[in-house]
Scaffold this motif. Structure first.
Motif, PDB file in Angstrom:
ATOM      1  N   GLU A 112      -2.092   5.703  17.465  1.00 39.81           N
ATOM      2  CA  GLU A 112      -1.794   6.060  18.857  1.00 39.81           C
ATOM      3  C   GLU A 112      -3.075   6.271  19.657  1.00 39.81           C
ATOM      4  O   GLU A 112      -3.123   5.946  20.852  1.00 39.81           O
ATOM      5  CB  GLU A 112      -0.915   7.310  18.889  1.00 39.81           C
ATOM      6  N   SER A 113      -4.123   6.792  19.020  1.00 37.17           N
ATOM      7  CA  SER A 113      -5.385   6.999  19.740  1.00 37.17           C
ATOM      8  C   SER A 113      -6.014   5.678  20.172  1.00 37.17           C
ATOM      9  O   SER A 113      -6.811   5.646  21.111  1.00 37.17           O
ATOM     10  CB  SER A 113      -6.373   7.777  18.858  1.00 37.17           C
ATOM     11  N   LEU A 114      -5.645   4.589  19.498  1.00 40.36           N
ATOM     12  CA  LEU A 114      -6.160   3.259  19.838  1.00 40.36           C
ATOM     13  C   LEU A 114      -5.242   2.509  20.798  1.00 40.36           C
ATOM     14  O   LEU A 114      -5.508   1.356  21.144  1.00 40.36           O
ATOM     15  CB  LEU A 114      -6.333   2.432  18.562  1.00 40.36           C
ATOM     16  N   GLY A 115      -4.152   3.150  21.228  1.00 40.51           N
ATOM     17  CA  GLY A 115      -3.196   2.490  22.107  1.00 40.51           C
ATOM     18  C   GLY A 115      -2.236   1.579  21.377  1.00 40.51           C
ATOM     19  O   GLY A 115      -1.603   0.715  21.987  1.00 40.51           O
ATOM     20  N   LEU A 116      -2.097   1.761  20.048  1.00 40.30           N
ATOM     21  CA  LEU A 116      -1.191   0.952  19.234  1.00 40.30           C
ATOM     22  C   LEU A 116       0.069   1.744  18.926  1.00 40.30           C
ATOM     23  O   LEU A 116       0.128   2.964  19.141  1.00 40.30           O
ATOM     24  CB  LEU A 116      -1.888   0.567  17.914  1.00 40.30           C
ATOM     25  N   GLU A 117       1.082   1.058  18.444  1.00 34.27           N
ATOM     26  CA  GLU A 117       2.283   1.754  18.001  1.00 34.27           C
ATOM     27  C   GLU A 117       1.928   2.721  16.870  1.00 34.27           C
ATOM     28  O   GLU A 117       1.048   2.433  16.048  1.00 34.27           O
ATOM     29  CB  GLU A 117       3.328   0.758  17.509  1.00 34.27           C
ATOM     30  N   ALA A 118       2.627   3.858  16.815  1.00 34.89           N
ATOM     31  CA  ALA A 118       2.320   4.866  15.796  1.00 34.89           C
ATOM     32  C   ALA A 118       2.406   4.307  14.390  1.00 34.89           C
ATOM     33  O   ALA A 118       1.680   4.733  13.487  1.00 34.89           O
ATOM     34  CB  ALA A 118       3.257   6.062  15.945  1.00 34.89           C
ATOM     35  N   SER A 119       3.270   3.324  14.181  1.00 40.24           N
ATOM     36  CA  SER A 119       3.483   2.762  12.845  1.00 40.24           C
ATOM     37  C   SER A 119       2.496   1.661  12.484  1.00 40.24           C
ATOM     38  O   SER A 119       2.561   1.117  11.368  1.00 40.24           O
ATOM     39  CB  SER A 119       4.912   2.207  12.754  1.00 40.24           C
ATOM     40  N   TYR A 120       1.586   1.305  13.403  1.00 36.08           N
ATOM     41  CA  TYR A 120       0.773   0.104  13.211  1.00 36.08           C
ATOM     42  C   TYR A 120      -0.045   0.129  11.922  1.00 36.08           C
ATOM     43  O   TYR A 120       0.016  -0.811  11.110  1.00 36.08           O
ATOM     44  CB  TYR A 120      -0.162  -0.133  14.405  1.00 36.08           C
ATOM     45  N   MET A 121      -0.847   1.172  11.722  1.00 39.40           N
ATOM     46  CA  MET A 121      -1.734   1.203  10.560  1.00 39.40           C
ATOM     47  C   MET A 121      -0.942   1.182   9.264  1.00 39.40           C
ATOM     48  O   MET A 121      -1.247   0.411   8.339  1.00 39.40           O
ATOM     49  CB  MET A 121      -2.648   2.436  10.615  1.00 39.40           C
ATOM     50  N   GLU A 122       0.063   2.018   9.185  1.00 35.20           N
ATOM     51  CA  GLU A 122       0.837   2.093   7.949  1.00 35.20           C
ATOM     52  C   GLU A 122       1.486   0.745   7.628  1.00 35.20           C
ATOM     53  O   GLU A 122       1.453   0.271   6.480  1.00 35.20           O
ATOM     54  CB  GLU A 122       1.896   3.179   8.058  1.00 35.20           C
ATOM     55  N   GLN A 123       2.075   0.105   8.631  1.00 36.07           N
ATOM     56  CA  GLN A 123       2.744  -1.177   8.388  1.00 36.07           C
ATOM     57  C   GLN A 123       1.750  -2.289   8.071  1.00 36.07           C
ATOM     58  O   GLN A 123       1.998  -3.122   7.191  1.00 36.07           O
ATOM     59  CB  GLN A 123       3.591  -1.542   9.597  1.00 36.07           C
ATOM     60  N   THR A 124       0.634  -2.313   8.759  1.00 36.82           N
ATOM     61  CA  THR A 124      -0.347  -3.367   8.561  1.00 36.82           C
ATOM     62  C   THR A 124      -0.982  -3.290   7.174  1.00 36.82           C
ATOM     63  O   THR A 124      -1.291  -4.324   6.563  1.00 36.82           O
ATOM     64  CB  THR A 124      -1.443  -3.295   9.643  1.00 36.82           C
ATOM     65  N   LEU A 125      -1.157  -2.097   6.660  1.00 35.84           N
ATOM     66  CA  LEU A 125      -1.818  -1.910   5.366  1.00 35.84           C
ATOM     67  C   LEU A 125      -0.901  -2.221   4.191  1.00 35.84           C
ATOM     68  O   LEU A 125      -1.345  -2.265   3.044  1.00 35.84           O
ATOM     69  CB  LEU A 125      -2.359  -0.482   5.262  1.00 35.84           C
ATOM     70  N   GLY A 126       0.383  -2.413   4.454  1.00 32.06           N
ATOM     71  CA  GLY A 126       1.310  -2.818   3.401  1.00 32.06           C
ATOM     72  C   GLY A 126       1.712  -1.657   2.500  1.00 32.06           C
ATOM     73  O   GLY A 126       1.468  -0.493   2.800  1.00 32.06           O
ATOM     74  N   GLU A 127       2.351  -1.977   1.379  1.00 36.97           N
ATOM     75  CA  GLU A 127       2.768  -0.970   0.403  1.00 36.97           C
ATOM     76  C   GLU A 127       1.517  -0.459  -0.310  1.00 36.97           C
ATOM     77  O   GLU A 127       1.049  -1.030  -1.288  1.00 36.97           O
ATOM     78  CB  GLU A 127       3.755  -1.557  -0.608  1.00 36.97           C
ATOM     79  N   GLN A 128       0.994   0.619   0.225  1.00 36.85           N
ATOM     80  CA  GLN A 128      -0.354   1.011  -0.157  1.00 36.85           C
ATOM     81  C   GLN A 128      -0.465   1.596  -1.555  1.00 36.85           C
ATOM     82  O   GLN A 128       0.371   2.375  -1.988  1.00 36.85           O
ATOM     83  CB  GLN A 128      -0.880   2.031   0.853  1.00 36.85           C
ATOM     84  N   GLU A 129      -1.541   1.201  -2.198  1.00 36.91           N
ATOM     85  CA  GLU A 129      -1.913   1.853  -3.434  1.00 36.91           C
ATOM     86  C   GLU A 129      -2.524   3.220  -3.117  1.00 36.91           C
ATOM     87  O   GLU A 129      -2.930   3.485  -1.987  1.00 36.91           O
ATOM     88  CB  GLU A 129      -2.911   0.992  -4.209  1.00 36.91           C
ATOM     89  N   GLN A 130      -2.549   4.047  -4.128  1.00 34.82           N
ATOM     90  CA  GLN A 130      -3.152   5.372  -3.981  1.00 34.82           C
ATOM     91  C   GLN A 130      -3.828   5.701  -5.296  1.00 34.82           C
ATOM     92  O   GLN A 130      -3.244   5.528  -6.369  1.00 34.82           O
ATOM     93  CB  GLN A 130      -2.079   6.416  -3.661  1.00 34.82           C
ATOM     94  N   HIS A 131      -5.063   6.120  -5.209  1.00 39.68           N
ATOM     95  CA  HIS A 131      -5.726   6.565  -6.426  1.00 39.68           C
ATOM     96  C   HIS A 131      -6.624   7.752  -6.130  1.00 39.68           C
ATOM     97  O   HIS A 131      -6.811   8.150  -4.978  1.00 39.68           O
ATOM     98  CB  HIS A 131      -6.460   5.427  -7.132  1.00 39.68           C
TER      99      HIS A 131
END
Length: 277
Positions: free
Chosen positions: A112-131
């Motif tokens: 949102e700070s970049l003027g994008l939809e709130a879901s943009y980063m999460e959706q663009t990064l895909g099913e994220q890994e976590q370690h």
């Protein structure tokens, strides 16, 4: 914009944070022969105990031992996590869930700070890994000769760091000089990683940071990494590319980026420089 800030009011219970640090310290105090069962210098291993950063590439090693754990999906990886200490799996699993939820809330705010939809980063990064890297820095007899970790940026998207409350060691580069990050009770440090720098077309910058050691006290930290899906295609968000602000980076997959990152020494130039347009 750069992140390297200590964040309070993050929603993760102080009691859980204390339990994470306690069980991490207990793990590193296990007998050497017990811990050695987990040792590997293969960076592709999902669960491993290792030392330094990349012992296969370095000529000078760093003063660090660490336990690397893959954390998502938990039911896939937890069975192979250490069973000693007895409460290790339950405590670290609970923390992993909380950190993942916090990371997704931060993604929404950054988008949102970049003027994008709130879901943009999460959706663009895909099913994220976590370690996770559970880091142990023993007392060093000659701390001026080495680092716990040399200067670097993180190759992932977002890093959430839990620091030892009693011993400082993290430093971030600010305005051309290294600044100590003195731990605040209950705080977490949030670092932007290289992938958010690319997606934001350079508006957010990944944080150069390093870990120093001392001669008389051990130090612990727990770094949680949110990482793009390996096959997802990354690059500047289309909305952020204009005639006035052309794309800084070309498109690439996270798998391509990660292989480049691990083929280098940690303190070489920013890996994103290899992906400039």
């Amino acid at each position: 914009m750069r992140f390297g800030l200590q964040v309070l009011n993050h929603g993760i219970d102080d009691g859980l944070i204390a339990e994470v640090m306690a069980v991490a310290r207990e793990f590193f105090r296990l007998p050497a022969e017990e811990k050695a069962k987990l040792y590997s210098d293969d960076p592709t291993r999902k669960i491993r105990l290792s030392t330094s950063f990349n012992v296969r590439k370095e000529t000078v090693h760093n003063w660090r031992d660490y336990l690397r754990l893959h954390c998502h999906p938990l039911d896939q990886f937890v069975p192979d996590w250490p069973s000693n200490p007895p409460d290790f799996k339950e405590t670290i699993s609970s923390y992993c869930r909380e950190v993942r939820a916090l990371g997704f809330r931060l993604y929404a705010a950054i988008s949102e700070s970049l003027g994008l939809e709130a879901s943009y980063m999460e959706q663009t990064l895909g099913e994220q890994e976590q370690h996770m890297a559970v880091n142990f820095y023993p007392p060093c007899p000659e701390p001026e000769l080495t680092y716990g970790l040399p200067a670097h940026t993180d190759p992932n998207a977002l890093t959430i760091l839990l620091m030892d409350q009693d011993v400082a060691g993290l430093q971030v580069l600010h305005a051309g000089r290294w600044v100590a990050v003195n731990p605040r009770p209950g705080a977490l440090v949030v670092n932007i990683g290289d992938q958010l720098q690319a997606l934001s077309n350079g508006q957010y910058r990944s944080v150069w940071h390093r870990a120093v050691v001392n001669s008389d006290r051990e130090r612990l930290s727990v770094a949680s990494f949110l990482c793009p899906c390996s096959g997802v295609v990354l690059g500047p968000a289309r909305k952020l590319v204009t005639d006035e602000t052309p794309a800084v980076y070309r498109s690439y997959t996270y798998d391509e980026y990660y292989k480049k990152f691990w083929s280098r020494n940690l303190d070489q130039e920013h890996c994103l420089e290899l992906f400039r347009t």
